[in-house]
Structures are given as structure tokens and as C-alpha cells.
Design a protein around this motif. Structure first.
Motif, PDB file in Angstrom:
ATOM      1  N   ILE A  45       0.848  -1.197   0.000  1.00 59.16           N
ATOM      2  CA  ILE A  45       0.000   0.000   0.000  1.00 59.16           C
ATOM      3  C   ILE A  45       0.880   1.243   0.000  1.00 59.16           C
ATOM      4  N   GLY A  46       1.936   1.232   0.837  1.00 65.06           N
ATOM      5  CA  GLY A  46       2.863   2.364   0.859  1.00 65.06           C
ATOM      6  C   GLY A  46       3.526   2.572  -0.478  1.00 65.06           C
ATOM      7  N   LYS A  47       3.890   1.477  -1.152  1.00 68.44           N
ATOM      8  CA  LYS A  47       4.517   1.555  -2.481  1.00 68.44           C
ATOM      9  C   LYS A  47       3.569   2.187  -3.488  1.00 68.44           C
ATOM     10  N   MET A  48       2.315   1.786  -3.457  1.00 71.15           N
ATOM     11  CA  MET A  48       1.330   2.327  -4.398  1.00 71.15           C
ATOM     12  C   MET A  48       1.080   3.810  -4.149  1.00 71.15           C
ATOM     13  N   ILE A  49       1.068   4.209  -2.874  1.00 71.74           N
ATOM     14  CA  ILE A  49       0.878   5.629  -2.544  1.00 71.74           C
ATOM     15  C   ILE A  49       2.038   6.453  -3.080  1.00 71.74           C
ATOM     16  N   LEU A  78      -4.824  11.234   0.384  1.00 73.59           N
ATOM     17  CA  LEU A  78      -4.764  10.254   1.465  1.00 73.59           C
ATOM     18  C   LEU A  78      -6.024  10.311   2.327  1.00 73.59           C
ATOM     19  N   THR A  79      -6.565  11.506   2.521  1.00 75.91           N
ATOM     20  CA  THR A  79      -7.786  11.650   3.321  1.00 75.91           C
ATOM     21  C   THR A  79      -8.942  10.927   2.651  1.00 75.91           C
ATOM     22  N   HIS A  80      -9.099  11.123   1.334  1.00 74.50           N
ATOM     23  CA  HIS A  80     -10.165  10.427   0.599  1.00 74.50           C
ATOM     24  C   HIS A  80      -9.928   8.920   0.607  1.00 74.50           C
ATOM     25  N   LEU A  81      -8.654   8.526   0.452  1.00 75.05           N
ATOM     26  CA  LEU A  81      -8.316   7.102   0.464  1.00 75.05           C
ATOM     27  C   LEU A  81      -8.654   6.480   1.815  1.00 75.05           C
ATOM     28  N   SER A  82      -8.327   7.187   2.880  1.00 77.15           N
ATOM     29  CA  SER A  82      -8.608   6.695   4.226  1.00 77.15           C
ATOM     30  C   SER A  82     -10.104   6.508   4.445  1.00 77.15           C
ATOM     31  N   LEU A 103     -11.315   3.400   2.380  1.00 76.07           N
ATOM     32  CA  LEU A 103     -10.868   2.104   2.890  1.00 76.07           C
ATOM     33  C   LEU A 103     -11.533   1.758   4.220  1.00 76.07           C
ATOM     34  N   ASN A 104     -11.678   2.752   5.091  1.00 80.36           N
ATOM     35  CA  ASN A 104     -12.345   2.493   6.373  1.00 80.36           C
ATOM     36  C   ASN A 104     -13.809   2.118   6.172  1.00 80.36           C
ATOM     37  N   LYS A 105     -14.446   2.729   5.179  1.00 79.80           N
ATOM     38  CA  LYS A 105     -15.848   2.413   4.895  1.00 79.80           C
ATOM     39  C   LYS A 105     -15.974   1.001   4.337  1.00 79.80           C
ATOM     40  N   PHE A 128     -13.503  -1.586   4.571  1.00 82.07           N
ATOM     41  CA  PHE A 128     -12.867  -2.660   5.345  1.00 82.07           C
ATOM     42  C   PHE A 128     -12.870  -2.452   6.853  1.00 82.07           C
ATOM     43  N   GLY A 129     -13.436  -1.366   7.320  1.00 82.95           N
ATOM     44  CA  GLY A 129     -13.432  -1.108   8.754  1.00 82.95           C
ATOM     45  C   GLY A 129     -12.187  -0.362   9.180  1.00 82.95           C
ATOM     46  N   LYS A 130     -11.953  -0.307  10.497  1.00 85.50           N
ATOM     47  CA  LYS A 130     -10.847   0.480  11.030  1.00 85.50           C
ATOM     48  C   LYS A 130      -9.500  -0.113  10.630  1.00 85.50           C
ATOM     49  N   GLY A 131      -8.483   0.727  10.703  1.00 88.38           N
ATOM     50  CA  GLY A 131      -7.130   0.271  10.397  1.00 88.38           C
ATOM     51  C   GLY A 131      -6.474   1.066   9.294  1.00 88.38           C
ATOM     52  N   TYR A 132      -7.259   1.948   8.659  1.00 92.52           N
ATOM     53  CA  TYR A 132      -6.718   2.711   7.533  1.00 92.52           C
ATOM     54  C   TYR A 132      -6.889   4.208   7.766  1.00 92.52           C
ATOM     55  N   SER A 133      -6.563   4.625   8.984  1.00 96.28           N
ATOM     56  CA  SER A 133      -6.639   6.045   9.309  1.00 96.28           C
ATOM     57  C   SER A 133      -5.607   6.812   8.492  1.00 96.28           C
ATOM     58  N   LEU A 134      -5.730   8.116   8.468  1.00 91.14           N
ATOM     59  CA  LEU A 134      -4.786   8.958   7.732  1.00 91.14           C
ATOM     60  C   LEU A 134      -3.373   8.759   8.263  1.00 91.14           C
ATOM     61  N   SER A 135      -3.227   8.732   9.578  1.00 91.98           N
ATOM     62  CA  SER A 135      -1.896   8.565  10.156  1.00 91.98           C
ATOM     63  C   SER A 135      -1.313   7.192   9.816  1.00 91.98           C
ATOM     64  N   ASN A 136      -2.157   6.145   9.803  1.00 92.13           N
ATOM     65  CA  ASN A 136      -1.665   4.804   9.484  1.00 92.13           C
ATOM     66  C   ASN A 136      -1.235   4.727   8.025  1.00 92.13           C
TER      67      ASN A 136
END
Length: 348
Positions: free
Chosen positions: A40-44, A62-66, A69-71, A73-81
Motif C-alpha cells: 500500500i505504501g509503495k502504491m501511494i 490520502l484523506t479520501h483514500l482513508s 478504505l475504512n468504509k 474494510f473497517g478500522k485500520g486505515y486512518s490517515l496517520s496509518n
């Protein structure tokens, strides 16, 4: 038929298989998660490079992506993560060969691929988040090696970093020794390798300004023995407290006795809550001589004595001990965490 020694052999055998399988699953699921975040980091990063995005635009992406993804797959894809995933790829992209990525779907993650060292996949993502916060590459590599080799929990990794373990070890080494810390971790081959510039014992709960006796100090260590041994470092095994020996009717007591399996020798601790005196050194010399002459075997190395004191006295140490001394050491302890910034300045 049930064995007298093991009345439930079937149960024990099945339990062993289940435990081994669970360990395998946890290890490989953890590796799969880390590789997922790496990709995921590589793709970003590649998306940013292709679009030549400005910082503000990248943040918005990243905000839109977060949110998406959270919608999904659920939690775990916050902006900071997601930002940690981006940093993870940038820092570790040279440590994860493409051949490892190719094995991603097989969940067979080797530690080496064609002789190339990969990252320790048994560390959790939370471990790597802590490591990503360390800006200095040498320091980050050191903590990664030690966390992986000693199976540190995330809490222990945080504690060792906050107590400035890297700086405390590096202060006693030359430039090559510091580089070795960054590439191999702490290697214990001689007495000095096992020592730190000082010991941090904040876990004992002893306040700097409070009054306590040497007996209180010793009891606090015994109560937190596991923490104390982690602070001591590699290879230490606890042998006993208040070990007594008698000369001509006089009793003497060694506060704490350990054995170091890497150095293959006894390590004696004498606890002092005040400033070091030459009498303290003389007493430790007697303890060391006794263990060397009466306790240790021919196959074991000379005994090490460590006087753990509130305040060192470098002049007394210099003129009491021989210049080639490698058996008796005086080390200060700190009851509170030191300032990492001050230790970094001292190291530099």
C-alpha cells in the motif's frame, strides 16, 4: 493404553500440534499484514510520483483514500496509518526484495532470500510504527535488531528507547563500536560489552528526592526482578541475593549474584545509595576474589563485580583500581528516565 507418566498422551500430542499451528498462523498472518502495508505504501508513493502531487494535494488524496478504505474494510486505515505505510515503504524498500513480494500469496515468508537479508517479519506492525518514529538510521537499526533478537514487546521497545539504551551503550564505544551496534546489535564477548554508561531503574518506583535504605533498594529490585534483568541486558541469569560467606567468624553478604551465560562468569552486584568510596571498591574486590578462588570452576571466566551507586567518584575509581582492570566496575543508577536529548548531545 494410558501411560503412568502421561495419562493423556493423545491430548498432549494434539495440544502440541494446535499450539504449533497457531504460532505458524499468527506469524504468517502478521507477515502478510506487513507486506500488505508495504505494498500500500509503495502504491501511494508511486501515485504521488506519477502525479507530481503537491503536499496539500497528496494530503487530500490520502484523506479520501482513508475514508474509502475504512468504509469498505473497517478500522485500520486512518490517515496517520496510511502515512506510516508510506514511510514504511520509503525506509524499508531496499530491505524487502521483489522475490519476497512474489511469495506474498503463499504465506511463506523467509528471513533471507538468495542471501539477501529481509526485515524481521515476526515483529508486529505496532513495533514498526515505533521504529518509524526514530529518525536516525543507525539508532533505528539497533532497536530493530534488539527487538527482534530479544522478542521485546512493544511496551519494552518503547521503554528501552525512552531510557536511551542506544546512547548508553554507544557512550562506552569508539566509532567502529557504535557502527557495530547499528549493524549487529549488542554483542557480548567481554565484560565491558555487557555494561552501560549507567542503569535506568525508573520501574522500581524510587523517587529521586525520597529517602530509602539499601535494603529498600534491594527489595525493590527483587520485586521487579524481571524488569531489572531486562535492564541489565543479554545473558543474565539470577543466582541469589544476600549470598553469605564467613572469614574467621565474620559474615559477609553479596547483595545480588547473577550468572552471565554469554560471558560464562558470575556477576556480583553491591548496592550503594550514596556516593562511591574506596572502601566500597575494596569490599567488592574481596567479594570477587572469594568467588574466583572458591566458587567458580576452571572452565568459567573471572568474576565481574559491579558497584551500583547513586553517584560515581571517578577519581577514586581511577586511583583505587589498576589501569588494566577488567573485573570491577562502578556504575550509577538513575531512578527516573534520563533526557535523551542530553545523552545525544554527549554522544555527539
Amino acid at each position: 493404553m494410558k501411560s503412568k507418566n502421561n495419562p493423556f498422551p493423545l491430548f498432549e500430542n494434539i495440544k502440541t500440534i494446535i499450539a504449533e499451528t497457531q504460532h505458524y498462523i499468527v506469524r504468517n498472518v502478521n507477515a502478510a499484514m506487513i507486506l500488505t502495508y508495504f505494498q500500500i505504501g509503495k502504491m501511494i508513493v508511486e501515485d504521488e510520483q506519477q502525479g507530481s502531487q503537491r503536499a496539500e494535494y497528496a494530503k487530500e488524496t490520502l484523506t479520501h483514500l482513508s475514508n474509502g478504505l475504512n468504509k469498505e474494510f473497517g478500522k485500520g486505515y486512518s490517515l496517520s496509518n496510511l502515512e506510516y505505510m508510506r514511510s514504511f515503504y520509503i525506509i524499508y524498500r531496499h530491505r524487502i526484495p521483489q522475490s519476497v513480494i512474489g511469495k506474498f500469496n503463499q504465506l511463506l515468508i523467509p528471513q533471507t532470500v538468495s542471501g539477501e537479508l529481509t526485515i524481521p517479519f515476526h515483529l508486529s506492525w505496532t513495533h514498526y510504527i515505533q521504529l518509524l518514529k526514530i529518525k536516525n538510521e543507525d539508532e533505528r537499526n539497533f532497536y530493530e535488531i534488539e527487538a527482534a533478537g530479544n522478542n521485546w514487546s512493544v511496551r519494552e521497545l518503547q521503554r528501552q528507547y525512552n531510557s536511551a539504551l542506544f546512547e548508553r551503550l554507544a557512550l562506552s564505544k569508539d566509532k567502529d563500536g557504535v557502527k557495530q551496534l547499528a549493524t549487529k546489535g549488542q554483542i557480548v564477548e567481554k565484560p565491558a560489552d555487557a555494561l552501560k554508561s549507567h542503569y535506568v531503574l525508573e520501574f522500581l518506583g524510587l523517587k529521586e528526592e525520597s529517602k530509602y535504605s539499601e535494603s529498600d533498594f534491594e527489595t525493590a529490585i527483587i520485586d521487579k526482578l524481571e524488569h531489572f534483568m531486562l535492564e541489565l541486558g543479554k545473558g543474565f541469569l539470577f543466582e541469589g541475593r544476600q549470598r553469605r560467606f564467613t572469614f574467621e567468624g565474620d559474615n559477609f553478604f553479596v547483595d545480588l549474584v547473577f550468572y552471565n551465560r554469554l560471558l560464562k562468569c558470575f556477576v556480583l552486584f553491591d548496592l550503594k545509595i550514596g556516593k562511591l568510596t574506596h572502601q566500597d571498591i575494596g569490599q567488592m574486590q574481596m567479594y570477587v576474589n572469594f568467588y574466583d578462588r572458591k566458587i567458580k570452576t576452571k572452565d568459567e571466566n573471572p568474576t565481574i563485580g559491579i558497584i551500583l551507586c547513586k553517584e560515581e567518584n571517578r577519581t577514586v575509581i581511577e586511583f583505587t583500581l589498576p589501569e588494566d582492570n577488567n573485573q570491577i566496575f562502578a556504575k550509577e543508577y538513575k531512578a527516573v528516565l534520563p533526557s535523551k536529548e542530553a545523552l545525544k548531545r554527549q554522544l555527539e
